[in-house]
Write an enzyme that holds these catalytic residues in place. Structure first.
Site: not given
Ligand SMILES: Nc1nc(C(F)(F)F)ncc1COP(=O)(O)OP(=O)(O)O
Ligand SMILES: [Mg+2]
Length: 216
Positions: A46, A117, A146
């Site tokens: 990420r 998500s 975040k």
């Molecule tokens: N990267 C993530 N991985 C998970 C997981 F389930 F893998 F743990 N849940 C939630 C996120 C959040 O991803 P992000 O790109 O920061 O925000 P958004 O959800 O708004 O896209």
């Protein structure tokens, strides 16, 4: 290759380490190697937010981390960046509510693992209908990782989905540590997703081992 078996995915989601270079104090390659040694069961790249790598540098780091995961049989998931996930032939992709509709993404990535998500029962139902393999629910606890995190929900959303008969694999995310991981599992999650508790630990291997003990 067919879609991943649900029970196999539940096992894989148990100790879900997520990191980008900007979450690390040490070299991200060393951080991921130690976390794998400590027992993570799945990894997500990420690369996002302040000082995140871009372009060729981001690609090269992703490729290096994917190679490490491959040698250890750890599924390699890419966050947000569908082009990178396809280019690397990653094991899967994680997307949010702001990304392209799940149905479109599913068509583009075929049978790769697709995580979505979700922040409500409604969002969860739509994601499941459109082809999500697992849901990321959070933030469970306050998080600094975040900047645009939604309202902290505790384990209420996990409990709400399970009470409504939604059986899809679920990962809790947001402020999860060694001390509160068991609470997330008891609420009905199949796994815990962790960034800071591992990536900023002085003793990554030991921290990951102790987290795993509280989850498995
Ligand atoms: N990267 C993530 N991985 C998970 C997981 F389930 F893998 F743990 N849940 C939630 C996120 C959040 O991803 P992000 O790109 O920061 O925000 P958004 O959800 O708004 O896209
Ligand atoms: Mg996202």
């Amino acid at each position: 290759m067919p879609r991943i078996n649900e029970e196999k995915l539940r096992d894989a989601l148990k100790v879900y380490f997520i990191v980008g270079s900007n979450n690390c104090v040490k070299n991200p390659v060393q951080v991921v190697e130690e976390a794998i040694e400590g027992g993570i069961t799945i990894f997500q790249f990420r690369e996002k937010g302040k000082d995140a790598l871009e372009g060729h540098e981001k690609y090269m780091l992703a490729k290096e981390l994917q190679a490490i995961c491959k040698t250890k049989g750890i599924p390699f998931i890419v966050n947000d960046d569908i082009d990178l996930a396809i280019e690397l032939n990653a094991d899967g992709l994680h997307i949010g509510q702001e990304d392209e509709p799940v149905m479109n993404i599913r068509k583009k990535i075929g049978d790769k693992i697709l995580g979505v998500s979700a922040h409500s029962l409604e969002e969860a139902k739509i994601a499941i209908k459109n082809g999500a393999d697992y849901l990321g629910l959070g933030p469970i606890f306050p998080t600094k990782t975040k900047e645009d995190a939604k309202e902290v929900r505790g384990t209420t959303l996990i409990e709400e989905l399970r009470a409504n008969g939604l059986d899809i694999p679920i990962v809790g995310i947001g402020g999860i540590t060694i001390d509160n991981a068991r609470t997330v599992m008891k609420a009905g999650a199949d796994g815990v997703a962790v960034i800071t508790a591992i990536s900023q630990s002085e003793k990554i291997l030991e921290t990951t081992q102790r987290l795993s003990e509280n989850v498995l």
